[in-house]
Design a protein around this motif. Structure first.
Motif, PDB file in Angstrom:
ATOM      1  N   ALA A  29       0.836  -1.199   0.000  1.00 50.75           N
ATOM      2  CA  ALA A  29       0.000   0.000   0.000  1.00 50.75           C
ATOM      3  C   ALA A  29       0.874   1.255   0.000  1.00 50.75           C
ATOM      4  O   ALA A  29       0.555   2.245  -0.668  1.00 50.75           O
ATOM      5  N   GLY A  30       1.993   1.225   0.726  1.00 49.16           N
ATOM      6  CA  GLY A  30       2.899   2.367   0.723  1.00 49.16           C
ATOM      7  C   GLY A  30       3.540   2.596  -0.629  1.00 49.16           C
ATOM      8  O   GLY A  30       3.673   3.742  -1.077  1.00 49.16           O
ATOM      9  N   TRP A  32       2.239   1.714  -3.510  1.00 55.79           N
ATOM     10  CA  TRP A  32       1.167   2.205  -4.380  1.00 55.79           C
ATOM     11  C   TRP A  32       0.928   3.684  -4.129  1.00 55.79           C
ATOM     12  O   TRP A  32       0.802   4.464  -5.069  1.00 55.79           O
ATOM     13  N   TRP A  33       0.882   4.093  -2.873  1.00 59.32           N
ATOM     14  CA  TRP A  33       0.627   5.500  -2.552  1.00 59.32           C
ATOM     15  C   TRP A  33       1.771   6.380  -3.047  1.00 59.32           C
ATOM     16  O   TRP A  33       1.553   7.477  -3.551  1.00 59.32           O
ATOM     17  N   PHE A  34       3.013   5.902  -2.919  1.00 63.16           N
ATOM     18  CA  PHE A  34       4.163   6.699  -3.323  1.00 63.16           C
ATOM     19  C   PHE A  34       4.207   6.881  -4.832  1.00 63.16           C
ATOM     20  O   PHE A  34       4.404   7.991  -5.327  1.00 63.16           O
ATOM     21  N   LEU A  36       1.777   6.206  -7.182  1.00 66.26           N
ATOM     22  CA  LEU A  36       0.555   6.665  -7.837  1.00 66.26           C
ATOM     23  C   LEU A  36      -0.041   7.890  -7.165  1.00 66.26           C
ATOM     24  O   LEU A  36      -1.061   8.382  -7.601  1.00 66.26           O
ATOM     25  N   GLY A  37       0.559   8.360  -6.116  1.00 69.27           N
ATOM     26  CA  GLY A  37       0.062   9.547  -5.441  1.00 69.27           C
ATOM     27  C   GLY A  37      -1.249   9.317  -4.725  1.00 69.27           C
ATOM     28  O   GLY A  37      -1.882  10.265  -4.291  1.00 69.27           O
ATOM     29  N   GLY A  38      -1.677   8.092  -4.597  1.00 67.51           N
ATOM     30  CA  GLY A  38      -2.902   7.793  -3.900  1.00 67.51           C
ATOM     31  C   GLY A  38      -4.155   8.136  -4.680  1.00 67.51           C
ATOM     32  O   GLY A  38      -5.256   7.916  -4.199  1.00 67.51           O
ATOM     33  N   ASN A  39      -4.026   8.697  -5.883  1.00 66.70           N
ATOM     34  CA  ASN A  39      -5.214   9.077  -6.633  1.00 66.70           C
ATOM     35  C   ASN A  39      -5.381   8.258  -7.908  1.00 66.70           C
ATOM     36  O   ASN A  39      -6.295   8.515  -8.668  1.00 66.70           O
ATOM     37  N   GLY A  40      -4.489   7.338  -8.163  1.00 65.03           N
ATOM     38  CA  GLY A  40      -4.625   6.469  -9.313  1.00 65.03           C
ATOM     39  C   GLY A  40      -4.302   7.123 -10.644  1.00 65.03           C
ATOM     40  O   GLY A  40      -4.536   6.549 -11.678  1.00 65.03           O
ATOM     41  N   GLY A  45       2.075  11.671  -8.050  1.00 65.18           N
ATOM     42  CA  GLY A  45       1.604  12.572  -7.007  1.00 65.18           C
ATOM     43  C   GLY A  45       2.141  13.966  -7.210  1.00 65.18           C
ATOM     44  O   GLY A  45       2.311  14.434  -8.326  1.00 65.18           O
TER      45      GLY A  45
END
Length: 67
Positions: A29-30, A32-34, A36-40, A45
């Motif tokens: 999850a970290g 993916w967030w890094f 993709l910026g958490g917004n897909g 980001g």
């Protein structure tokens, strides 16, 4: 003297396995967030103002008098 004694206890708590699964999910999850910026959106980001560089004023340089 016999060989080593191997104990197979099926009632053993698998806390290590559960911790490993949870940590793997957290790491994925970290990542993916890094990336993709958490917004897909896949842009890494950061600043997502979507200006695309259009209509930006060009900075001017003012020379001092007498040069």
């Amino acid at each position: 003297m016999s060989g080593p004694v191997i104990v197979n206890n099926p009632d053993r708590n698998n806390g290590g396995l559960l911790l490993g699964i949870v940590l793997t999910i957290v790491v994925l999850a970290g990542v993916w967030w890094f990336f993709l910026g958490g917004n897909g959106s896949g842009n890494g980001g950061g600043n997502n103002n979507d200006n695309n560089g259009g209509n930006n004023p060009v900075p001017t340089v003012a020379l001092p008098q007498g040069t």
